[in-house]
Design an enzyme around this catalytic site. Structure first.
Site, short mmCIF file in Angstrom:
data_model
loop_
_atom_site.label_atom_id
_atom_site.label_comp_id
_atom_site.label_asym_id
_atom_site.label_seq_id
_atom_site.Cartn_x
_atom_site.Cartn_y
_atom_site.Cartn_z
N CYS A 104 -1.18 5.31 -11.10
CA CYS A 104 -1.54 4.76 -9.80
C CYS A 104 -2.84 3.99 -9.98
O CYS A 104 -3.89 4.60 -10.18
CB CYS A 104 -1.70 5.84 -8.74
N MET A 314 0.37 -1.99 -4.60
CA MET A 314 0.03 -0.97 -5.57
C MET A 314 -0.91 -1.58 -6.61
O MET A 314 -0.72 -2.73 -7.03
CB MET A 314 1.27 -0.43 -6.26
#
Length: 390
Positions: A104, A314
């Site tokens: 992430c 993202m």
């Protein structure tokens, strides 16, 4: 009848970039959960509140979106010249699944601060005022990431005037450098092509750029699937047929990239690859009401995460966008006008983001050397999270 009591696990709830998640020190986890496996997954699923058939995470710490259903485990680094090992788990909302296959990028901005606050960074490397350089080993993808964390009066600075589209309030700027962001195994373009013909039953043959940089990503042209690239979340997420179409594209892309063997395997690998659609610049109104002019951006990008259109972008997908934009001939590069570039500013549902990227061709193969972006991070809560002992 007797009932199991709740146990307390030390934890910190943090925002990083446009995501937030539960952060744990490895040594603070119950002993059975300190190693990968079912015990760890059961614990973290219960912390987040998954699987939740209501998709609300009412009985857990998750936020019922892919951006807010995340877990992070940190420990003193096992790698030379690194400060901290960072392991990321993307938790599914309605399924008993934690996907450990990727990173992430947004939460990476919070890893640096957590590492400093946890004592993983030697005190002599933390200035009284200035920037602390935190060397992160991203354990999921086995890559180095550098977080440049602002320090004021010997402590991590969290407040500031840096504004990030997709985040409501300003905060301190954290510059994150993703070193050698392409997958260490195999080519950055798994098929060997900058653009492929991707056959998707029921949809047709789509041009696709499939790249493994930052995170494995399948890029397609927006117009090929009936979109403009200016869509906001509701246009996609309220349309079950659209979501099913993108998941089918993602699954077939995953097989083509060699990430899974069969289409059915995509159910257990929801975090990667991502699927995104691109288009040339055009003006639109972001979800915040901010007007984005075509002249403000180089390219439009919309990306799906865990089966839904992301509200912003993202962090790892932003790396993939920047690297693909830097390589002449990819769909991202062509939508951005083609040619050579070392940075790209793209439009996403919440606004815009600029990412720097370096890529070069070596013996006929493209190699990504670095991607750089600015994010911010903040502690939201710290203490203990409680879960039933059983």
């Amino acid at each position: 009848m007797s009932y199991a009591p709740q146990i307390r696990v030390p934890a910190t709830y943090m925002r990083g970039g446009t995501s937030k998640g539960m952060f744990f020190r490895l040594d603070d986890l119950p002993e059975k959960a300190r190693n990968p496996g079912p015990e760890r997954d059961r614990l973290l699923l219960r912390v987040i509140g998954s699987p939740d058939p209501y998709q609300k995470h009412t009985d857990g710490m998750g936020g019922a979106t892919s951006s807010t259903s995340k877990t992070v485990i940190l420990s003193k680094s096992t790698q030379e010249n690194h400060d901290v090992d960072y392991l990321f788990g993307q938790v599914a909302i309605d399924k008993p699944v934690i996907d450990w296959s990727g990173n992430c990028g947004n939460l990476t901005a919070a890893v640096g601060a957590f590492a400093i606050n946890s004592g993983y960074v030697p005190q002599d490397r933390i200035p009284e005022n200035g920037t602390a350089v935190v060397r992160i080993w991203q354990a999921n993808i086995r890559k180095t990431i550098i977080a440049n964390v602002p320090i004021t009066n010997g402590e991590v600075q969290e407040t500031g005037d840096f504004e990030l589209d997709g985040v409501t309030f300003p905060a301190a700027e954290v510059q994150v450098e993703f070193m050698d962001p392409a997958d260490a195994e195999g080519s950055m373009f798994p098929t060997g092509n900058l653009v492929d013909e991707l056959d998707v039953p029921g949809i047709g043959t789509l041009q696709a750029t499939m790249i493994n940089a930052g995170i494995p990503t399948v890029f397609i042209n927006a117009e090929a699937v009936g979109y403009s690239g200016t869509e906001l979340q509701d246009a996609i997420n309220s349309d079950p047929e659209a979501l099913a179409m993108f998941e089918t594209i993602r699954a077939h892309g995953a097989v083509k990239m060699g990430l899974i063997e069969t289409i059915d395997d995509a159910v257990a690998r929801q975090h990667t690859p991502k699927v995104a659609f691109v288009a040339p610049p055009a003006g639109y109104t972001a979800s915040s009401g901010k007007e984005i002019a075509a002249s403000d951006i180089d390219v439009l990008v919309r990306a799906l995460s865990m089966g839904k259109l992301h509200h912003a972008m993202m962090g790892t997908a932003a790396v993939a966008i920047a690297i693909a934009a830097a390589i002449p001939g990819t769909l991202v590069n062509l939508a951005a006008g083609g040619g050579d570039r070392t940075s790209v500013t793209f439009g996403h549902p919440s606004g815009t983001l600029q990412v720097g990227a370096e890529a070069k061709e070596v013996e006929g193969q493209w190699v990504a050397t670095k991607a750089v972006m600015s994010r911010s991070a903040r502690i939201l809560m710290e203490g203990w999270v409680r879960v039933p002992e059983d």
